[in-house]
Design a protein around this motif. Sequence first.
Motif, PDB file in Angstrom:
ATOM      1  N   TRP A   1      49.213  63.195   4.416  1.00  0.00           N
ATOM      2  CA  TRP A   1      48.692  62.174   5.317  1.00  0.00           C
ATOM      3  C   TRP A   1      48.091  61.004   4.547  1.00  0.00           C
ATOM      4  CZ3 TRP A   1      49.152  61.891  10.494  1.00  0.00           C
ATOM      5  CH2 TRP A   1      49.538  63.045  11.175  1.00  0.00           C
ATOM      6  N   ASN A   2      48.258  59.815   5.119  1.00  0.00           N
ATOM      7  CA  ASN A   2      47.540  58.643   4.642  1.00  0.00           C
ATOM      8  C   ASN A   2      46.626  58.194   5.783  1.00  0.00           C
ATOM      9  OD1 ASN A   2      46.569  56.179   3.894  1.00  0.00           O
ATOM     10  ND2 ASN A   2      48.480  55.430   3.036  1.00  0.00           N
ATOM     11  N   HIS A   3      45.360  58.575   5.685  1.00  0.00           N
ATOM     12  CA  HIS A   3      44.346  58.165   6.661  1.00  0.00           C
ATOM     13  C   HIS A   3      43.538  56.980   6.138  1.00  0.00           C
ATOM     14  CE1 HIS A   3      45.027  61.665   9.197  1.00  0.00           C
ATOM     15  NE2 HIS A   3      44.846  62.481   8.176  1.00  0.00           N
ATOM     16  N   SER A   4      43.940  56.406   5.017  1.00  0.00           N
ATOM     17  CA  SER A   4      43.153  55.363   4.348  1.00  0.00           C
ATOM     18  C   SER A   4      43.323  53.976   4.949  1.00  0.00           C
ATOM     19  CB  SER A   4      43.506  55.319   2.858  1.00  0.00           C
ATOM     20  OG  SER A   4      43.230  56.564   2.271  1.00  0.00           O
ATOM     21  N   GLY A   5      44.344  53.771   5.768  1.00  0.00           N
ATOM     22  CA  GLY A   5      44.496  52.494   6.454  1.00  0.00           C
ATOM     23  C   GLY A   5      45.595  51.603   5.906  1.00  0.00           C
ATOM     24  N   TYR A   6      45.666  50.446   6.522  1.00  0.00           N
ATOM     25  CA  TYR A   6      46.683  49.430   6.263  1.00  0.00           C
ATOM     26  C   TYR A   6      46.698  49.010   4.796  1.00  0.00           C
ATOM     27  CZ  TYR A   6      49.040  44.876   6.950  1.00  0.00           C
ATOM     28  OH  TYR A   6      49.885  43.805   6.882  1.00  0.00           O
ATOM     29  N   LYS A   7      47.895  48.914   4.240  1.00  0.00           N
ATOM     30  CA  LYS A   7      48.166  48.482   2.861  1.00  0.00           C
ATOM     31  C   LYS A   7      47.557  49.421   1.818  1.00  0.00           C
ATOM     32  CE  LYS A   7      49.120  43.614   3.617  1.00  0.00           C
ATOM     33  NZ  LYS A   7      48.839  42.249   3.199  1.00  0.00           N
ATOM     34  N   THR A   8      47.509  50.721   2.117  1.00  0.00           N
ATOM     35  CA  THR A   8      47.028  51.698   1.141  1.00  0.00           C
ATOM     36  C   THR A   8      48.117  52.723   0.857  1.00  0.00           C
ATOM     37  OG1 THR A   8      46.093  53.190   2.810  1.00  0.00           O
ATOM     38  CG2 THR A   8      44.634  51.475   1.905  1.00  0.00           C
ATOM     39  N   ARG A   9      47.999  53.387  -0.278  1.00  0.00           N
ATOM     40  CA  ARG A   9      48.952  54.412  -0.699  1.00  0.00           C
ATOM     41  C   ARG A   9      48.187  55.665  -1.090  1.00  0.00           C
ATOM     42  NH1 ARG A   9      54.084  53.930  -2.429  1.00  0.00           N
ATOM     43  NH2 ARG A   9      53.833  51.692  -2.716  1.00  0.00           N
ATOM     44  N   VAL A  10      48.690  56.815  -0.668  1.00  0.00           N
ATOM     45  CA  VAL A  10      48.167  58.096  -1.149  1.00  0.00           C
ATOM     46  C   VAL A  10      49.290  58.799  -1.898  1.00  0.00           C
ATOM     47  CG1 VAL A  10      46.412  58.325   0.643  1.00  0.00           C
ATOM     48  CG2 VAL A  10      48.676  59.321   1.002  1.00  0.00           C
ATOM     49  N   ILE A  11      48.901  59.618  -2.862  1.00  0.00           N
ATOM     50  CA  ILE A  11      49.873  60.274  -3.739  1.00  0.00           C
ATOM     51  C   ILE A  11      49.584  61.763  -3.764  1.00  0.00           C
ATOM     52  CG2 ILE A  11      50.762  60.366  -6.103  1.00  0.00           C
ATOM     53  CD1 ILE A  11      49.644  57.430  -6.341  1.00  0.00           C
ATOM     54  N   SER A  12      50.632  62.573  -3.646  1.00  0.00           N
ATOM     55  CA  SER A  12      50.470  64.024  -3.671  1.00  0.00           C
ATOM     56  C   SER A  12      50.162  64.502  -5.079  1.00  0.00           C
ATOM     57  CB  SER A  12      51.757  64.707  -3.192  1.00  0.00           C
ATOM     58  OG  SER A  12      52.763  64.622  -4.198  1.00  0.00           O
ATOM     59  N   GLY A  13      49.734  65.745  -5.161  1.00  0.00           N
ATOM     60  CA  GLY A  13      49.637  66.389  -6.455  1.00  0.00           C
ATOM     61  C   GLY A  13      51.033  66.749  -6.925  1.00  0.00           C
ATOM     62  N   SER A  14      51.169  67.064  -8.191  1.00  0.00           N
ATOM     63  CA  SER A  14      52.465  67.437  -8.742  1.00  0.00           C
ATOM     64  C   SER A  14      52.771  68.893  -8.405  1.00  0.00           C
ATOM     65  CB  SER A  14      52.465  67.241 -10.254  1.00  0.00           C
ATOM     66  OG  SER A  14      53.765  67.432 -10.760  1.00  0.00           O
TER      67      SER A  14
ATOM     68  N   SER B   1      51.718  49.418   8.147  1.00  0.00           N
ATOM     69  CA  SER B   1      51.612  49.096   9.568  1.00  0.00           C
ATOM     70  C   SER B   1      50.154  48.859   9.939  1.00  0.00           C
ATOM     71  CB  SER B   1      52.189  50.254  10.394  1.00  0.00           C
ATOM     72  OG  SER B   1      52.110  49.967  11.762  1.00  0.00           O
ATOM     73  N   ASP B   2      49.843  47.661  10.411  1.00  0.00           N
ATOM     74  CA  ASP B   2      48.472  47.306  10.781  1.00  0.00           C
ATOM     75  C   ASP B   2      48.228  47.656  12.249  1.00  0.00           C
ATOM     76  OD1 ASP B   2      45.922  46.315  10.674  1.00  0.00           O
ATOM     77  OD2 ASP B   2      46.505  44.207  10.665  1.00  0.00           O
ATOM     78  N   ASP B   3      48.374  48.962  12.560  1.00  0.00           N
ATOM     79  CA  ASP B   3      48.239  49.403  13.950  1.00  0.00           C
ATOM     80  C   ASP B   3      47.061  50.353  14.175  1.00  0.00           C
ATOM     81  OD1 ASP B   3      49.153  51.703  12.712  1.00  0.00           O
ATOM     82  OD2 ASP B   3      50.987  51.863  13.890  1.00  0.00           O
TER      83      ASP B   3
ATOM     84  N   GLY C   1      56.149  51.510  10.208  1.00  0.00           N
ATOM     85  CA  GLY C   1      55.650  50.719   9.088  1.00  0.00           C
ATOM     86  C   GLY C   1      55.235  51.556   7.895  1.00  0.00           C
ATOM     87  N   VAL C   2      55.626  52.830   7.871  1.00  0.00           N
ATOM     88  CA  VAL C   2      55.227  53.749   6.801  1.00  0.00           C
ATOM     89  C   VAL C   2      56.404  54.003   5.867  1.00  0.00           C
ATOM     90  CG1 VAL C   2      54.435  56.102   6.323  1.00  0.00           C
ATOM     91  CG2 VAL C   2      53.467  54.821   8.230  1.00  0.00           C
ATOM     92  N   THR C   3      56.121  54.020   4.561  1.00  0.00           N
ATOM     93  CA  THR C   3      57.150  54.289   3.560  1.00  0.00           C
ATOM     94  C   THR C   3      56.737  55.482   2.708  1.00  0.00           C
ATOM     95  OG1 THR C   3      57.685  51.932   3.437  1.00  0.00           O
ATOM     96  CG2 THR C   3      58.473  53.320   1.633  1.00  0.00           C
TER      97      THR C   3
ATOM     98  N   ARG D   1      60.735  62.918   4.739  1.00  0.00           N
ATOM     99  CA  ARG D   1      60.849  61.802   5.679  1.00  0.00           C
ATOM    100  C   ARG D   1      59.482  61.152   5.850  1.00  0.00           C
ATOM    101  NH1 ARG D   1      61.688  64.103  11.819  1.00  0.00           N
ATOM    102  NH2 ARG D   1      59.721  65.228  11.996  1.00  0.00           N
ATOM    103  N   ALA D   2      59.473  59.915   6.337  1.00  0.00           N
ATOM    104  CA  ALA D   2      58.246  59.169   6.585  1.00  0.00           C
ATOM    105  C   ALA D   2      58.033  59.053   8.083  1.00  0.00           C
ATOM    106  CB  ALA D   2      58.350  57.771   5.975  1.00  0.00           C
ATOM    107  N   CYS D   3      56.776  59.116   8.501  1.00  0.00           N
ATOM    108  CA  CYS D   3      56.445  58.977   9.915  1.00  0.00           C
ATOM    109  C   CYS D   3      55.226  58.088  10.099  1.00  0.00           C
ATOM    110  CB  CYS D   3      56.134  60.337  10.543  1.00  0.00           C
ATOM    111  SG  CYS D   3      57.517  61.493  10.568  1.00  0.00           S
ATOM    112  N   ASP D   4      55.325  57.202  11.072  1.00  0.00           N
ATOM    113  CA  ASP D   4      54.197  56.389  11.501  1.00  0.00           C
ATOM    114  C   ASP D   4      53.634  57.089  12.728  1.00  0.00           C
ATOM    115  OD1 ASP D   4      52.388  54.390  12.085  1.00  0.00           O
ATOM    116  OD2 ASP D   4      53.853  52.766  11.998  1.00  0.00           O
ATOM    117  N   ASP D   5      52.431  57.624  12.597  1.00  0.00           N
ATOM    118  CA  ASP D   5      51.794  58.372  13.675  1.00  0.00           C
ATOM    119  C   ASP D   5      51.424  57.418  14.806  1.00  0.00           C
ATOM    120  OD1 ASP D   5      50.585  60.832  14.697  1.00  0.00           O
ATOM    121  OD2 ASP D   5      48.670  59.828  14.345  1.00  0.00           O
ATOM    122  N   ASN D   6      51.769  57.761  16.017  1.00  0.00           N
ATOM    123  CA  ASN D   6      51.444  56.943  17.183  1.00  0.00           C
ATOM    124  C   ASN D   6      50.602  57.773  18.141  1.00  0.00           C
ATOM    125  OD1 ASN D   6      52.942  54.583  16.478  1.00  0.00           O
ATOM    126  ND2 ASN D   6      54.798  55.671  17.018  1.00  0.00           N
ATOM    127  N   ASP D   7      49.344  57.383  18.296  1.00  0.00           N
ATOM    128  CA  ASP D   7      48.497  58.088  19.258  1.00  0.00           C
ATOM    129  C   ASP D   7      49.085  57.944  20.656  1.00  0.00           C
ATOM    130  OD1 ASP D   7      46.776  58.764  17.225  1.00  0.00           O
ATOM    131  OD2 ASP D   7      45.390  57.114  17.611  1.00  0.00           O
TER     132      ASP D   7
END
Length: 114
Positions: A75-88, A52-54, A32-34, A96-102
């Motif tokens: 990393w996006n540790h902010s939760g469901y329906k949030t976006r983080v942006i890298s520095g330039s 991904s609401d997991d 569920g990660v883009t 690639r995108a990854c949905d981390d699964n514990d």
Amino acid sequence: MRRIKAIAAIALVIGVGVPTSTAMALDAKGGGVTATTPYNGDSGVISVYDGSDDGDSGKAEYYRQASAGTKRTLWNHSGYKTRVISGSGSKIIKFRACDDNDWASDDCSGWKAP
């Protein structure tokens, strides 16, 4: 006839000298990660959206042109329906995108090159 040739030459010069579009963004989806790059028209910026609401984090793994041998992770540790942006930085050349699964393998997209 001369006038038509002159107008055509001017149109050609204007067309070559003025860029008509910005870089097109490319998405990679893992679970569920883009991950998206270029983000906001900047080829040195990547974003990670967690759709991904997991309860697990999402991430983008990527390489920059100036350090092509170094894999980076945003990393996006902010939760469901949030976006983080890298520095330039230098242009992102592969990502690639990854949905981390514990306790299980991550759901990752294939590698993409913008």
